[in-house]
Design an enzyme around this catalytic site. Structure first.
Site, PDB file in Angstrom:
ATOM      1  N   HIS A 162       0.819  -1.206   0.000  1.00 44.15           N
ATOM      2  CA  HIS A 162       0.000   0.000   0.000  1.00 44.15           C
ATOM      3  C   HIS A 162       0.857   1.263   0.000  1.00 44.15           C
ATOM      4  O   HIS A 162       2.007   1.257   0.428  1.00 44.15           O
ATOM      5  CB  HIS A 162      -0.933   0.041   1.215  1.00 44.15           C
TER       6      HIS A 162
ATOM      7  N   ASP B 226       0.339   4.971   1.805  1.00 46.65           N
ATOM      8  CA  ASP B 226      -0.435   5.380   2.973  1.00 46.65           C
ATOM      9  C   ASP B 226      -1.629   6.252   2.592  1.00 46.65           C
ATOM     10  O   ASP B 226      -1.500   7.239   1.849  1.00 46.65           O
ATOM     11  CB  ASP B 226       0.458   6.145   3.953  1.00 46.65           C
TER      12      ASP B 226
ATOM     13  N   HIS C 262       4.771   0.143   0.423  1.00 45.02           N
ATOM     14  CA  HIS C 262       5.527  -0.632   1.401  1.00 45.02           C
ATOM     15  C   HIS C 262       4.666  -1.757   1.955  1.00 45.02           C
ATOM     16  O   HIS C 262       3.439  -1.765   1.818  1.00 45.02           O
ATOM     17  CB  HIS C 262       6.071   0.250   2.530  1.00 45.02           C
TER      18      HIS C 262
ATOM     19  N   ARG D  76       5.345   7.097  14.571  1.00 47.52           N
ATOM     20  CA  ARG D  76       5.183   7.550  13.186  1.00 47.52           C
ATOM     21  C   ARG D  76       4.505   8.907  13.122  1.00 47.52           C
ATOM     22  O   ARG D  76       3.609   9.223  13.912  1.00 47.52           O
ATOM     23  CB  ARG D  76       4.342   6.531  12.412  1.00 47.52           C
TER      24      ARG D  76
END
Length: 329
Positions: free
Chosen positions: A115, A117, A269, A284
């Site tokens: 995917h 993000d 990723h 994150r």
């Protein structure tokens, strides 16, 4: 046999920019940056060097950066506004900070799918920064793939076919977070109205580098607009396969205090879920993006036959009508 991609192979492996060293570690993406301390405010020339490396190498890695959560947010804010993920485990006092704590009591959710993000947003993020606090003794790698290299690797005929097409992106994986109670259904409908399905070009133009990028992913892309379901699924399966070609990938092995930043406009990723029940703790931040611009469509003969694609997700009436509006039904 995969089509060779060799337009970037002549670049030097190591370059000095703005007082920092950028060392390529992957053929089509990935570079390690040294000579910078992210606990300290960045000089403008250092920031510009990092910014250029992000665009050029698509994934940049910083080792031995024992930073705080505030340091991480400060670093991210140099690139733009930090966003709040509507479904991730956010920090209460700083909702733009996501804390992933995975162990034997909390398995990772939905990250072992290729995917980019948050492409369910009208303006997906421009980049994501992930900082490793605690990592498994073995396992827990993240695999990245250059979707600009993936596009270049398509045949000329396929590149022409998909140029100008649009795809529908949906928040489909997060529906699993909601149960079957009336309250859960109302909450889900609330988020479906906040984040209706979005239409993005199948081939986007990177706003800085100008490279063409294959911009569909199996986590959020549910259909090609104006194709029937069988045609759409067949084409998407072919395009999704580009991400699994090893030549376009880089596998990142985490160590404590390692930071990875990836250009969400040109990469996908996959977080390898092979470490359960070991502990993996990451922090994150995500940086706001802008509009997604696609390539111009070649001249095609218009068809009088209406699309027969029929949405199966989402299941609520409100979201189904939104998808129908995008698909031309």
């Amino acid at each position: 046999m995969n089509k060779p991609v060799d337009d970037r192979q002549g670049r030097p492996i190591t370059v000095e920019r703005g007082g920092v060293t950028v060392n390529r570690v992957g053929v089509n993406l990935g570079a390690e940056i040294s000579g910078v301390d992210l606990r300290q405010p960045l000089q403008e020339k250092v920031f510009r060097a990092i910014e250029e490396a992000l665009v050029e190498d698509e994934l940049i890695i910083f080792r031995d950066q024992e930073i705080t959560s505030d340091n991480l947010m400060d670093f991210g804010q140099r690139f733009g506004q930090l966003t709040v993920h509507p479904f991730s485990p956010n920090e209460a006092t700083a909702p733009q900070l996501i804390k992933f704590r995975n162990d034997e009591t909390n398995a990772p959710f939905g990250t072992d799918v290729w995917h980019s993000d948050e492409t369910f947003r009208a303006e997906p993020p421009m980049a994501t920064i992930l900082c490793a606090k605690e990592v498994p003794a073995i396992g827990g790698d993240t695999v990245f793939v250059s979707m600009s290299a993936a596009f270049d690797g398509l045949s000329d005929r396929m590149q022409q076919l998909i140029s100008g097409l649009e795809a529908i992106h949906d928040l489909k994986p997060f529906r699993a977070l909601f149960g079957g109670s009336e309250k859960d259904r109302k909450n889900l409908q609330h988020f479906e109205l906040l984040y209706p399905p979005q239409v993005h070009p199948v081939v986007r133009i990177h706003p800085v580098s100008g490279r063409k990028v294959l911009f569909v992913n199996p986590q959020f892309t549910i259909a090609i607009k104006d194709m029937d379901e069988r045609e759409s699924r067949s084409l998407l399966d072919t395009l999704f396969h580009q991400a699994v070609i090893p030549e376009y990938q880089f596998r990142h092995h985490w160590a404590p205090h390692t930071i990875a930043m990836w250009d969400n406009r040109s990469t996908q990723h996959y977080a390898v879920n092979d470490y359960y029940p070991q502990r993996r703790y990451m922090e994150r931040v995500t940086i706001r993006g802008g509009p997604v611009t696609g390539v111009s469509a070649p001249t095609r003969q218009a068809s009088a036959r209406p699309s027969t694609w029929s949405p199966r997700m989402p299941t609520t009436m409100a979201a189904t009508s939104l998808i129908a509006r995008f698909s031309g039904n």
